[in-house]
Design a protein around this motif. Sequence first.
Motif, short mmCIF file in Angstrom:
data_model
loop_
_atom_site.label_atom_id
_atom_site.label_comp_id
_atom_site.label_asym_id
_atom_site.label_seq_id
_atom_site.Cartn_x
_atom_site.Cartn_y
_atom_site.Cartn_z
N ASP A 135 -11.54 -0.98 2.92
CA ASP A 135 -10.20 -0.78 3.50
C ASP A 135 -10.13 0.54 4.26
N GLY A 152 -6.24 0.31 12.24
CA GLY A 152 -4.91 0.18 11.63
C GLY A 152 -3.79 0.85 12.42
N ARG A 153 -2.56 0.57 11.95
CA ARG A 153 -1.37 1.13 12.61
C ARG A 153 -1.23 2.63 12.34
N ASN A 154 -1.60 3.04 11.10
CA ASN A 154 -1.51 4.48 10.78
C ASN A 154 -2.42 5.30 11.71
N THR A 157 -11.71 0.03 7.74
CA THR A 157 -10.95 -0.77 8.71
C THR A 157 -9.66 -0.07 9.13
N THR A 158 -9.03 0.58 8.18
CA THR A 158 -7.76 1.22 8.52
C THR A 158 -7.98 2.42 9.45
N LYS A 165 -5.58 5.62 1.31
CA LYS A 165 -6.31 5.41 2.57
C LYS A 165 -5.39 5.57 3.78
N ASN A 166 -4.10 5.35 3.58
CA ASN A 166 -3.16 5.52 4.69
C ASN A 166 -3.08 6.97 5.15
N GLY A 208 -7.28 -4.73 0.24
CA GLY A 208 -8.59 -4.90 0.86
C GLY A 208 -8.58 -4.49 2.31
N ALA A 209 -9.73 -4.66 2.95
CA ALA A 209 -9.88 -4.35 4.38
C ALA A 209 -9.27 -5.51 5.15
N ASN A 210 -7.97 -5.47 5.30
CA ASN A 210 -7.22 -6.65 5.75
C ASN A 210 -6.15 -6.30 6.78
N VAL A 211 -6.55 -5.98 7.98
CA VAL A 211 -5.56 -5.79 9.04
C VAL A 211 -4.91 -7.16 9.28
N LYS A 257 0.84 -1.20 0.00
CA LYS A 257 0.00 0.00 0.00
C LYS A 257 0.88 1.25 0.00
O1 LIG Z 1 -2.18 -0.96 9.81
P1 LIG Z 1 -2.26 -0.07 8.61
O2 LIG Z 1 -2.69 1.31 8.94
O3 LIG Z 1 -1.03 -0.16 7.76
O4 LIG Z 1 -3.45 -0.67 7.74
C1 LIG Z 1 -3.51 -2.04 7.56
C2 LIG Z 1 -4.21 -2.44 6.31
O5 LIG Z 1 -3.81 -1.73 5.20
C3 LIG Z 1 -5.68 -2.45 6.46
O6 LIG Z 1 -6.25 -3.10 5.34
#
Ligand SMILES: O=P(O)(O)OC[C@H](O)CO
Length: 345
Positions: free
Chosen positions: A259, A267-269, A262-263, A204-205, A149-152, A120
């Motif tokens: 995505d 997510g980490r960001n 979920t992010t 999306k990040n 995708g929406a994939n943590v 990404k």
């Molecule tokens: O943890 P992030 O913010 O890198 O997001 C994780 C994935 O891209 C979510 O699909």
Amino acid sequence: MSKKVAIIGSGNWGSAIAKIIGMNVAKNTTVFDQKAKMWVYEEMIDGQKLTEIINTKHENVKYLPGIKLPENIVAVPELDDVVSDADLLVFVLPHQFLPRLLNGIKDKIKKDAVAIHLIKGVFFIDGEMVPISSRIKDVLGIECCTLMGANVANEVAREEFCETTIGYETQEAGEVFFKLFNTKFFEVTIIQDVTGPEICGALKNIVAIGSGFCDGLGYGGNTKAAIMRIGLKEMRGFAMMYSKTVVESTFLESCGVGDLITTCIGGRNRKCGAYFAKTGKAWEVIEKELLNGQKIQGVPCAKEIYEILSTKNLLAKFPLFHTIHRICVGELEPKEIINYKSVNN
Ligand SMILES: O=P(O)(O)OC[C@H](O)CO
Ligand SMILES: NC(=O)c1ccc[n+]([C@@H]2O[C@H](COP(=O)([O-])OP(=O)(O)OC[C@H]3O[C@@H](n4cnc5c(N)ncnc54)[C@H](O)[C@@H]3O)[C@@H](O)[C@H]2O)c1
């Protein structure tokens, strides 16, 4: 002939996806070779090589602790060994490490190999955006699909149900990657749009960092929903402006709105954006304190997109992306995110 799979990358997502690949190649004995090699950027963990730990404990103790990897996933530190006999190349590593790696393998891979990337991010070269699939295709001279995708990763690794999107150029490649990745808990949809998913995956990040600012400032769900909606609109505007091949319905797939949701939630960001708004610490420090070697993608991506928009005199059309970048580099306070319409004037 059964197809050999190479996984290039072994971080949090690389390891989670290796688990799925290991499970699926073992099931599809007519299509795939039974073993898949995974390239690991070698590092020492408590005096032992990470590759040795993965191959004996079958766990990536640093990047995906607590999850067993199938025994047919073999960790290998030499990249040439991983790619040279592979028919399917799966690129899954932070994009900043990709350019050097591609140059190193371009004369080593099979000429009829097919690639897919799960990265990404985008590149910014000579004032232009270069999607990762184009870079892989240009350097290696092979087709490159995308999986976004929406994939943590941690949730996928725990086999919690989710969806994902594979963007293909040729139907044949889309179908083979469907077989490689689809499972009951990881439901794949294939679409004929390579670029749309990867632009969504990168942009999306940036929005996730902005959502994190909202969380760090204690704002509620309405404000966060607003940032996500405006972010999605800017994502779509940017992607459609960049490429005529991007399909509008892509934004309703898992790689688009799925995505983004979920992010911005888990997510980490998002986590790092919240911590930045609360503490004002430098991003390098935040990465170190919160991510244990994993990488924040949204901050460099916001900078790259800012540079593209600035070069093209288009910043006014993407005020949220612009504002998030300015907050990231300390030109604005995080609370200014809600003044995105006026703060750059
Ligand atoms: O943890 P992030 O913010 O890198 O997001 C994780 C994935 O891209 C979510 O699909
Ligand atoms: N983690 C997720 O939940 C998730 C989900 C979907 C997509 N993604 C995307 O997948 C891509 C890979 O992310 P990840 O989570 O697997 O990585 P990560 O951030 O967990 O890990 C960093 C990886 O980079 C490697 N590395 C460190 N220095 C290196 C160097 N000099 N050269 C090469 N490799 C080096 C590390 O060994 C490690 O494998 C990113 O683009 C990310 O946005 C991540």
